[in-house]
Design an enzyme around this catalytic site. Structure first.
Site, PDB file in Angstrom:
ATOM      1  N   PRO A  86       0.818  -1.218   0.000  1.00 43.69           N
ATOM      2  CA  PRO A  86       0.000   0.000   0.000  1.00 43.69           C
ATOM      3  C   PRO A  86       0.852   1.269   0.000  1.00 43.69           C
ATOM      4  O   PRO A  86       0.345   2.355  -0.238  1.00 43.69           O
ATOM      5  CB  PRO A  86      -0.832  -0.115   1.290  1.00 43.69           C
ATOM      6  N   GLU A 118       2.444  -8.111   8.902  1.00 44.06           N
ATOM      7  CA  GLU A 118       2.527  -6.651   9.098  1.00 44.06           C
ATOM      8  C   GLU A 118       3.285  -5.952   7.968  1.00 44.06           C
ATOM      9  O   GLU A 118       3.057  -4.808   7.655  1.00 44.06           O
ATOM     10  CB  GLU A 118       3.245  -6.360  10.415  1.00 44.06           C
ATOM     11  N   ARG A 144      -3.784  -7.817 -20.660  1.00 46.51           N
ATOM     12  CA  ARG A 144      -4.749  -7.294 -21.646  1.00 46.51           C
ATOM     13  C   ARG A 144      -4.076  -6.459 -22.727  1.00 46.51           C
ATOM     14  O   ARG A 144      -4.624  -6.265 -23.801  1.00 46.51           O
ATOM     15  CB  ARG A 144      -5.813  -6.430 -20.945  1.00 46.51           C
ATOM     16  N   ASP A 170     -10.899   0.067 -24.221  1.00 48.13           N
ATOM     17  CA  ASP A 170     -11.150  -0.031 -22.780  1.00 48.13           C
ATOM     18  C   ASP A 170     -11.212   1.371 -22.170  1.00 48.13           C
ATOM     19  O   ASP A 170     -10.559   2.292 -22.651  1.00 48.13           O
ATOM     20  CB  ASP A 170      -9.989  -0.772 -22.073  1.00 48.13           C
TER      21      ASP A 170
HETATM   22  N1  ADE Z   1      -0.829  -5.181   0.033  1.00 49.55           N
HETATM   23  C1  ADE Z   1      -1.736  -4.840   0.978  1.00 49.55           C
HETATM   24  N2  ADE Z   1      -2.519  -3.845   0.549  1.00 49.55           N
HETATM   25  C2  ADE Z   1      -2.110  -3.537  -0.706  1.00 49.55           C
HETATM   26  C3  ADE Z   1      -2.505  -2.570  -1.673  1.00 49.55           C
HETATM   27  N3  ADE Z   1      -3.501  -1.725  -1.456  1.00 49.55           N
HETATM   28  N4  ADE Z   1      -1.844  -2.541  -2.841  1.00 49.55           N
HETATM   29  C4  ADE Z   1      -0.823  -3.386  -3.072  1.00 49.55           C
HETATM   30  N5  ADE Z   1      -0.393  -4.292  -2.199  1.00 49.55           N
HETATM   31  C5  ADE Z   1      -1.022  -4.377  -1.017  1.00 49.55           C
END
Ligand code: ADE
Length: 226
Positions: A87, A114, A152, A167
């Site tokens: 993330p 974590e 794709r 697309d």
């Molecule tokens: N791992 C956990 N959440 C994620 C996300 N939003 N994007 C990529 N990998 C992740």
């Protein structure tokens, strides 16, 4: 395109790729998807891949050794990209999917628990990618999102009657949302197919679709117009 997915849950990746268009892409040798489980590389007698964080805190951290050894055991093509799903990464987009489709090989590192020992970032220098501002339990779903959207863009992946050219977000659509589609019947529960689509005038149809794309984008995703 070869995808190598480093994951503690290879079955998630394998099961998804054994269906639908991904399955056909593999059968037609347009893509290859290989999984690599860091647990198979753990030198720990219990095959552990994680440990508690130094400094305290909740959760477990993925340790360096199994990830490093797993990564270095993957045979690399000349033109590959190494991606960590996290993330904290740059936000994934159609533009990045297109860009990544020009590589010969993509190595995807899925996290769990974590997070990663920071030295995995420092030592292996992956490109970090996020699929959105929310936290998932692992990187497997994001890895599949990348495999699907990158593939794709590959020649011969979508079969002869389909194309990613129109697309939503694509260059063929000038970055706009895709226009609405209709199929038979002409009328369903009082809702009619727009006359212009029945007329066979290709220029008018193209105009109509362009206008619809613009209107939908304005209404649903005005941020895309800026
Ligand atoms: N791992 C956990 N959440 C994620 C996300 N939003 N994007 C990529 N990998 C992740």
């Amino acid at each position: 395109m070869i995808y190598n997915v480093i994951t503690l849950f290879p079955k998630i990746i394998e099961d998804y790729c054994a269906e639908s268009i991904t399955k056909r892409g593999i059968k037609n040798s347009v893509i290859e998807v290989k999984t690599h489980n860091p647990r198979d590389y753990s030198l720990d007698k219990h095959r552990r891949v994680d440990d508690t964080p130094y400094g305290g805190g909740e959760g477990m951290v993925l340790a360096c050794q199994p990830i490093f050894d797993c990564y270095f055991d993957i045979e690399k093509k000349e033109n590959f990209e190494f991606i960590m799903l996290t993330p904290q990464g740059e936000k994934f987009s159609q533009k990045i999917a297109k860009e990544l489709s020009s590589f010969e090989q993509i190595i995807l590192l899925c996290g769990h628990y974590e997070g990663f020992d920071e030295r995995i970032r420092l030592g292996l220098k992956p490109r970090e990618i996020s699929i959105g501002d929310y936290v998932l339990t692992g990187g497997e779903l994001p890895a599949l999102v990348l495999i699907d959207s990158i593939s794709r863009n590959l020649k011969d992946y979508l079969g002869k009657d389909a194309s990613s050219h129109n697309d939503s977000f694509s260059e063929g659509m000038s970055g706009l949302l895709e226009y609405p589609h209709y199929t038979k019947p002409r009328e369903y529960k009082g809702m009619k197919v727009p006359d212009v689509l029945l007329g066979g005038n290709h220029k008018e149809i193209e105009e109509f679709r362009k206008q619809q794309s613009l209107e939908r984008t304005q209404k649903k995703r005005p941020d895309l117009l800026n």
